[in-house]
Motif scaffolding. Sequence first.
Motif, PDB file in Angstrom:
ATOM      1  N   ALA A   1       0.821  -1.208   0.000  1.00 43.00           N
ATOM      2  CA  ALA A   1       0.000   0.000   0.000  1.00 43.00           C
ATOM      3  C   ALA A   1       0.856   1.259   0.000  1.00 43.00           C
ATOM      4  CB  ALA A   1      -0.918  -0.002   1.215  1.00 43.00           C
ATOM      5  N   GLU A   2       0.385   2.280  -0.721  1.00 39.48           N
ATOM      6  CA  GLU A   2       1.084   3.547  -0.824  1.00 39.48           C
ATOM      7  C   GLU A   2       1.280   4.155   0.562  1.00 39.48           C
ATOM      8  OE1 GLU A   2      -0.336   7.644  -2.703  1.00 39.48           O
ATOM      9  OE2 GLU A   2       0.022   6.101  -4.230  1.00 39.48           O
ATOM     10  N   GLY A   3       2.485   4.647   0.826  1.00 40.51           N
ATOM     11  CA  GLY A   3       2.793   5.214   2.135  1.00 40.51           C
ATOM     12  C   GLY A   3       3.902   4.430   2.813  1.00 40.51           C
ATOM     13  N   THR A   4       3.789   4.266   4.119  1.00 36.49           N
ATOM     14  CA  THR A   4       4.849   3.628   4.900  1.00 36.49           C
ATOM     15  C   THR A   4       5.174   2.230   4.397  1.00 36.49           C
ATOM     16  OG1 THR A   4       4.211   4.877   6.875  1.00 36.49           O
ATOM     17  CG2 THR A   4       5.535   2.890   7.211  1.00 36.49           C
ATOM     18  N   GLU A   5       4.134   1.431   4.131  1.00 38.17           N
ATOM     19  CA  GLU A   5       4.352   0.050   3.706  1.00 38.17           C
ATOM     20  C   GLU A   5       5.113  -0.005   2.378  1.00 38.17           C
ATOM     21  OE1 GLU A   5       1.558  -3.652   2.274  1.00 38.17           O
ATOM     22  OE2 GLU A   5       0.839  -2.410   3.937  1.00 38.17           O
ATOM     23  N   ARG A   6       4.677   0.820   1.419  1.00 37.84           N
ATOM     24  CA  ARG A   6       5.349   0.818   0.120  1.00 37.84           C
ATOM     25  C   ARG A   6       6.761   1.379   0.227  1.00 37.84           C
ATOM     26  NH1 ARG A   6       2.425   3.613  -4.899  1.00 37.84           N
ATOM     27  NH2 ARG A   6       0.893   1.998  -4.360  1.00 37.84           N
ATOM     28  N   ASN A   7       6.948   2.404   1.045  1.00 41.34           N
ATOM     29  CA  ASN A   7       8.286   2.968   1.209  1.00 41.34           C
ATOM     30  C   ASN A   7       9.268   1.922   1.712  1.00 41.34           C
ATOM     31  OD1 ASN A   7       7.384   5.468   0.360  1.00 41.34           O
ATOM     32  ND2 ASN A   7       7.151   6.292   2.435  1.00 41.34           N
ATOM     33  N   ARG A   8       8.806   1.113   2.660  1.00 47.09           N
ATOM     34  CA  ARG A   8       9.680   0.051   3.183  1.00 47.09           C
ATOM     35  C   ARG A   8       9.982  -0.993   2.108  1.00 47.09           C
ATOM     36  NH1 ARG A   8       6.494  -0.745   8.959  1.00 47.09           N
ATOM     37  NH2 ARG A   8       7.403   1.064  10.031  1.00 47.09           N
ATOM     38  N   ALA A   9       8.954  -1.346   1.340  1.00 46.27           N
ATOM     39  CA  ALA A   9       9.177  -2.324   0.271  1.00 46.27           C
ATOM     40  C   ALA A   9      10.110  -1.769  -0.800  1.00 46.27           C
ATOM     41  CB  ALA A   9       7.835  -2.720  -0.354  1.00 46.27           C
ATOM     42  N   LEU A  10       9.938  -0.488  -1.150  1.00 49.63           N
ATOM     43  CA  LEU A  10      10.815   0.129  -2.136  1.00 49.63           C
ATOM     44  C   LEU A  10      12.248   0.231  -1.626  1.00 49.63           C
ATOM     45  CD1 LEU A  10       8.536   2.972  -3.579  1.00 49.63           C
ATOM     46  CD2 LEU A  10       9.486   1.021  -4.841  1.00 49.63           C
ATOM     47  N   ALA A  11      12.394   0.398  -0.309  1.00 47.55           N
ATOM     48  CA  ALA A  11      13.742   0.431   0.254  1.00 47.55           C
ATOM     49  C   ALA A  11      14.439  -0.919   0.076  1.00 47.55           C
ATOM     50  CB  ALA A  11      13.690   0.817   1.731  1.00 47.55           C
ATOM     51  N   VAL A  12      13.685  -2.020   0.287  1.00 45.30           N
ATOM     52  CA  VAL A  12      14.246  -3.353   0.052  1.00 45.30           C
ATOM     53  C   VAL A  12      14.570  -3.537  -1.420  1.00 45.30           C
ATOM     54  CG1 VAL A  12      13.770  -5.835   0.157  1.00 45.30           C
ATOM     55  CG2 VAL A  12      13.051  -4.342   2.034  1.00 45.30           C
ATOM     56  N   TRP A  13      13.624  -3.159  -2.281  1.00 47.32           N
ATOM     57  CA  TRP A  13      13.810  -3.255  -3.734  1.00 47.32           C
ATOM     58  C   TRP A  13      15.010  -2.424  -4.186  1.00 47.32           C
ATOM     59  CZ3 TRP A  13      13.066   0.764  -7.360  1.00 47.32           C
ATOM     60  CH2 TRP A  13      12.975   0.369  -8.700  1.00 47.32           C
TER      61      TRP A  13
ATOM     62  N   ALA B   1      18.427   3.331   3.623  1.00 47.52           N
ATOM     63  CA  ALA B   1      18.068   4.462   4.483  1.00 47.52           C
ATOM     64  C   ALA B   1      16.920   5.279   3.907  1.00 47.52           C
ATOM     65  CB  ALA B   1      19.282   5.359   4.702  1.00 47.52           C
ATOM     66  N   ALA B   2      16.734   5.224   2.596  1.00 50.26           N
ATOM     67  CA  ALA B   2      15.725   6.067   1.942  1.00 50.26           C
ATOM     68  C   ALA B   2      14.325   5.798   2.464  1.00 50.26           C
ATOM     69  CB  ALA B   2      15.768   5.847   0.428  1.00 50.26           C
ATOM     70  N   GLY B   3      13.997   4.532   2.755  1.00 50.16           N
ATOM     71  CA  GLY B   3      12.663   4.207   3.249  1.00 50.16           C
ATOM     72  C   GLY B   3      12.340   4.956   4.528  1.00 50.16           C
ATOM     73  N   LYS B   4      13.265   4.958   5.496  1.00 52.66           N
ATOM     74  CA  LYS B   4      13.033   5.661   6.758  1.00 52.66           C
ATOM     75  C   LYS B   4      12.984   7.170   6.546  1.00 52.66           C
ATOM     76  CE  LYS B   4      15.053   2.112   9.763  1.00 52.66           C
ATOM     77  NZ  LYS B   4      16.084   1.811  10.787  1.00 52.66           N
ATOM     78  N   LEU B   5      13.855   7.674   5.684  1.00 52.68           N
ATOM     79  CA  LEU B   5      13.856   9.109   5.419  1.00 52.68           C
ATOM     80  C   LEU B   5      12.539   9.565   4.799  1.00 52.68           C
ATOM     81  CD1 LEU B   5      17.482   9.557   4.021  1.00 52.68           C
ATOM     82  CD2 LEU B   5      16.590  10.442   6.187  1.00 52.68           C
ATOM     83  N   MET B   6      12.010   8.771   3.849  1.00 52.62           N
ATOM     84  CA  MET B   6      10.745   9.143   3.223  1.00 52.62           C
ATOM     85  C   MET B   6       9.582   9.079   4.203  1.00 52.62           C
ATOM     86  SD  MET B   6      10.811   7.668  -0.670  1.00 52.62           S
ATOM     87  CE  MET B   6      11.211   5.982  -0.221  1.00 52.62           C
TER      88      MET B   6
ATOM     89  N   ILE C   1      18.532   8.767  -3.508  1.00 55.96           N
ATOM     90  CA  ILE C   1      17.784   9.279  -4.664  1.00 55.96           C
ATOM     91  C   ILE C   1      17.166   8.141  -5.458  1.00 55.96           C
ATOM     92  CG2 ILE C   1      17.979  10.545  -6.848  1.00 55.96           C
ATOM     93  CD1 ILE C   1      20.400  12.012  -5.515  1.00 55.96           C
ATOM     94  N   PHE C   2      17.891   7.045  -5.639  1.00 58.98           N
ATOM     95  CA  PHE C   2      17.403   5.951  -6.458  1.00 58.98           C
ATOM     96  C   PHE C   2      16.063   5.420  -5.955  1.00 58.98           C
ATOM     97  CE2 PHE C   2      16.981   1.506  -7.659  1.00 58.98           C
ATOM     98  CZ  PHE C   2      17.229   1.561  -9.014  1.00 58.98           C
ATOM     99  N   THR C   3      15.946   5.245  -4.643  1.00 60.82           N
ATOM    100  CA  THR C   3      14.687   4.752  -4.085  1.00 60.82           C
ATOM    101  C   THR C   3      13.613   5.834  -4.084  1.00 60.82           C
ATOM    102  OG1 THR C   3      15.813   3.137  -2.672  1.00 60.82           O
ATOM    103  CG2 THR C   3      13.599   3.791  -2.024  1.00 60.82           C
ATOM    104  N   ALA C   4      13.968   7.031  -3.652  1.00 63.31           N
ATOM    105  CA  ALA C   4      12.980   8.095  -3.476  1.00 63.31           C
ATOM    106  C   ALA C   4      12.386   8.562  -4.801  1.00 63.31           C
ATOM    107  CB  ALA C   4      13.613   9.279  -2.741  1.00 63.31           C
ATOM    108  N   MET C   5      13.163   8.544  -5.873  1.00 69.96           N
ATOM    109  CA  MET C   5      12.633   9.073  -7.140  1.00 69.96           C
ATOM    110  C   MET C   5      11.521   8.183  -7.692  1.00 69.96           C
ATOM    111  SD  MET C   5      15.779   8.382  -9.800  1.00 69.96           S
ATOM    112  CE  MET C   5      16.229   6.736 -10.388  1.00 69.96           C
ATOM    113  N   PHE C   6      11.590   6.881  -7.469  1.00 67.72           N
ATOM    114  CA  PHE C   6      10.526   5.991  -7.938  1.00 67.72           C
ATOM    115  C   PHE C   6       9.291   6.093  -7.043  1.00 67.72           C
ATOM    116  CE2 PHE C   6      14.116   3.817 -10.072  1.00 67.72           C
ATOM    117  CZ  PHE C   6      13.624   3.898 -11.361  1.00 67.72           C
ATOM    118  N   ALA C   7       9.505   6.319  -5.751  1.00 70.42           N
ATOM    119  CA  ALA C   7       8.367   6.535  -4.866  1.00 70.42           C
ATOM    120  C   ALA C   7       7.609   7.790  -5.286  1.00 70.42           C
ATOM    121  CB  ALA C   7       8.840   6.663  -3.424  1.00 70.42           C
TER     122      ALA C   7
END
Length: 495
Positions: free
Chosen positions: A132-144, A322-327, A377-383
Amino acid sequence: MPTSVQAKPRRLGAILGLLAFAQMIIAIDYNIMFVALPDIGSDLGFSAQNLQWVISAYSVAFGGFLLLGGRATDLFGRKNMFLFGLFLYAASSIAGGLATDSWLLVAARVVQGLGGAFLAPATLSLVTTLFAEGTERNRALAVWGGAGGFGMVLGAILGGILTDAFGWQAVMWVNVLCAGAAMAYGITALPTTAKTNASGFDLPGAVTGTVASTLLVFTLVNGPEVGWGSSTTIGSLIAAVVMFAIFLTIESKTRAPMMPLRLFGNRNVSVGTTITFLFMATFGAYAYFLTQYWQVVQGYSAWATGFAFLLPSGCVLIGTVAAGKLMNSYGARKTLLIALTVGLVGTVALALTLTQDSSYAVIAAPLVVLSLGQGVIFTAMFAAATTGVADEDQGIGSGVAQTGQQIGGAVGLAVLIAIAASAAGGDGATDPAKLTDGILAATWATAAGIALTFLATLALKKPSATQVAEAAAAPTEQVTAGDPITVTAPVTERV
């Protein structure tokens, strides 16, 4: 209409692991080739200018076909396109490993790019629809994203070790093993996703959009080599513009467009795609010049160059995680601005310390700072680029963002090579001092590009005070093992 995904929640962790592994394969394939380039060039007879096509052929095909790959993901199922992309990777890697002429390797890289064009949007859209968009997706995108960073580390090391031990062909064979393993597991592990908009396939749009994208990337990549005023460059550019005009006309009139123009009503999609373009044109292309610096200027072996990449690639990995927590704390927009500032500081510091005789210890600190910013940047730009995109459009939305990424890599590499060649003069390929001048010019140009990316990021949509409060108060979704689930995106967004 949301996409239904029949999967047991207890398997989501394993599925995310598979998707992260696929992202790692893409990262390995990109980074592993840089270290092997000198050996490939001498063995297959590439010229100094033509050698870039080992990288650019992949980028042109990847970037040119991403829109098609993204829409195919929505139409024909994310799992199907995921497996198809892996198959193309494995088959083309076999052909590349057996190549005995330069054109055969370039052709294999083209097919690898096609594989990436189907695999990348399928992988990213599975992440953005399963979580889901938000915290859950940010964490998944950080792993990805972290898997992509790890792939860069592994690619750099494997590129050196395998090239030294078994020859450059080994960097192709590793893809066969990785893609084959992912296919075997994905057949049973991945959930079957419902096909959306399957009532019509926009064939005219698919053809014109793919041809237009490929022609544009070819023009921008080939222009510095053959000359911007050459008939080839001018002809392909005119053809690209005409095809894009036809494509946009078709998309505005058809009932089931390959690329729904409504996507660009979401400012995050258009600005986010611009960011992915500029990111790859700067951070993504710069690895080529580090390879030239370490191997040609300082005489590192392929093995030593691979380990030289360990520090910056490891820092990229740390940044992606680190991007997941920062986002979650600051939102994607603020995270990007912070990370771009860090990356710019690191790049300027590198330009100020880079000389023909600089030791690794001297440039290590700037590389650490630059690479940490790059990873975030790599993680955050796709989010940012996928925020607010409807579930049924996540495939093409991911394809649009990744098209910017791949075209940016091809264009950035071509432009930076032209800048470096101009600064180095005619002997730049053989004279270490002049080559250093060229690399230094490319470093300053990269810094300028990062500053431009910062300005572009300011145009991302700011979250309202209500959205920020809702995002902060939204509880983390709890899942219970045992029942199939339907994953939908929440209404709130935080950018």
